[in-house]
Design a protein around this motif. Structure first.
Motif, short mmCIF file in Angstrom:
data_model
loop_
_atom_site.label_atom_id
_atom_site.label_comp_id
_atom_site.label_asym_id
_atom_site.label_seq_id
_atom_site.Cartn_x
_atom_site.Cartn_y
_atom_site.Cartn_z
N GLU A 1 21.05 -0.86 0.98
CA GLU A 1 20.18 -1.21 -0.13
C GLU A 1 18.91 -1.90 0.35
O GLU A 1 17.81 -1.64 -0.15
CB GLU A 1 20.94 -2.12 -1.10
N ALA A 2 19.05 -2.78 1.36
CA ALA A 2 17.87 -3.45 1.89
C ALA A 2 16.91 -2.46 2.53
O ALA A 2 15.69 -2.52 2.34
CB ALA A 2 18.31 -4.51 2.92
N ARG A 3 17.46 -1.49 3.30
CA ARG A 3 16.60 -0.50 3.94
C ARG A 3 15.92 0.39 2.90
O ARG A 3 14.74 0.74 3.03
CB ARG A 3 17.44 0.37 4.88
N LEU A 4 16.65 0.75 1.84
CA LEU A 4 16.07 1.58 0.79
C LEU A 4 14.93 0.85 0.09
O LEU A 4 13.87 1.43 -0.19
CB LEU A 4 17.16 1.97 -0.20
N GLU B 1 11.03 2.03 0.03
CA GLU B 1 10.28 2.20 -1.21
C GLU B 1 9.01 1.37 -1.22
O GLU B 1 7.97 1.80 -1.72
CB GLU B 1 11.18 1.81 -2.39
N LYS B 2 9.09 0.20 -0.65
CA LYS B 2 7.89 -0.64 -0.61
C LYS B 2 6.83 -0.08 0.34
O LYS B 2 5.64 -0.19 0.09
CB LYS B 2 8.27 -2.05 -0.18
N SER B 3 7.28 0.54 1.45
CA SER B 3 6.33 1.04 2.44
C SER B 3 5.84 2.45 2.14
O SER B 3 5.01 2.98 2.87
CB SER B 3 6.97 1.04 3.82
N SER B 4 6.32 3.13 1.12
CA SER B 4 5.88 4.50 0.82
C SER B 4 4.47 4.49 0.24
O SER B 4 4.04 3.54 -0.39
CB SER B 4 6.85 5.13 -0.19
N PRO B 5 3.67 5.61 0.45
CA PRO B 5 2.27 5.65 -0.06
C PRO B 5 2.20 5.56 -1.58
O PRO B 5 1.31 4.93 -2.13
CB PRO B 5 1.76 6.99 0.44
#
Length: 280
Positions: free
Chosen positions: A109-112, A116-120
């Motif tokens: 969940e942390a990686r997801l 999501e935060k780092s996506s364009p």
């Protein structure tokens, strides 16, 4: 004669003496029983033996039931304790597995969330925060003028013009290569489908001039027809047939057309058969 027979007969005449002796012996052993007959004495002996046997049986049963009765519950109790201990160990191992799974799920969940935060798309939709510095220094006028001139020079540079020129150049090169490929393909000769045919040309009789017959056959000239070797094959009764090879282009010459042209020489040719037909 009768007395002689009784002398030699084996009869126990003094049996009552032995019975009295046996009764006295049992009375001495078991005590005197006044007023009792021989049958009553025997019955009392049997009853005493039965009573003693019952006592022995009860004693043996009591002795065998004691240790077994004490060992049964203790064995069940030890087995129950062992099973409880094994269940506790299994429960602890299951708890460890569940904890590991929970940790793995939390990491995923942390990686997801980080992805999501780092996506364009997330960057585009995320609101831009304005950072306000606590203290702002006032620049001197000379530095402001220098910065304005540098901005003007940067405005004169076209950062996107090079990309447009590269796109035009790539399109021109692609069109040039396509044109060259089309020209090369047009110059390349197309494959022509050909067939090798072996014909059997039969004369009318044995008096037919076979040389003249072959000359008539070879006189047939068509676009896409090439005659090959030939030979005379005996048929029977002195008659020989002409077996001749030819190569034809499938798009230009057909077998029906070839047979029709050869059978026009009715004076020499009786019939035409195809002996072999192979694609080249």
């Amino acid at each position: 004669m009768a007395t002689n027979f009784l002398v030699h007969e084996k009869i126990w005449f003094d049996k009552f003496k032995y019975d009295d002796a046996e009764r006295k012996f049992y009375e001495q052993m078991n005590g005197p029983v006044p007023g009792s007959s021989r049958q009553e004495n025997g019955a009392s002996v049997i009853l005493r033996d039965i009573a003693r046997a019952r006592e022995n049986i009860q004693k043996s049963l009591a002795g065998s039931a004691g240790p077994g009765a004490s060992s049964g519950p203790s064995g069940d109790h030890s087995e129950l304790v062992t099973r409880i201990a094994s269940l506790e160990v299994e429960n602890q191992s299951l708890r460890g597995v569940v904890q590991d799974l929970q940790q793995a799920v939390s990491k995923l969940e942390a990686r997801l969330s980080a992805l999501e935060k780092s996506s364009p798309a997330h960057r585009a939709t995320a609101p831009q925060t304005q950072h306000v510095s606590p203290m702002r220094q006032v620049e001197p006028p000379s530095r402001k003028a220098a910065t304005a001139t540098e901005d003007d020079e940067d405005d004169d540079i076209d950062l996107f013009g090079s990309d447009e020129e590269e796109d035009k150049e790539a399109a021109r090169l692609r069109e040039e290569r396509l044109r060259q490929y089309a020209e090369k393909k047009a110059k390349k000769p197309a494959l022509v489908a050909k067939s090798s045919i072996l014909l059997d040309v039969k004369p009318w009789d044995d008096e037919t001039d076979m040389a003249q017959l072959e000359a008539c056959v070879r006189s047939v000239q068509l676009d896409g027809l090439v005659w090959g070797s030939s030979k005379l094959v005996p048929v029977g009764y002195g008659i020989r047939k002409l077996q001749i090879q030819c190569v034809v282009e499938d798009d230009k010459v057909g077998t029906d057309q070839l047979e029709e042209e050869i059978t026009k020489f009715e004076e020499h040719v009786q019939s035409v058969d195809i002996a072999a037909f192979n694609k080249i």
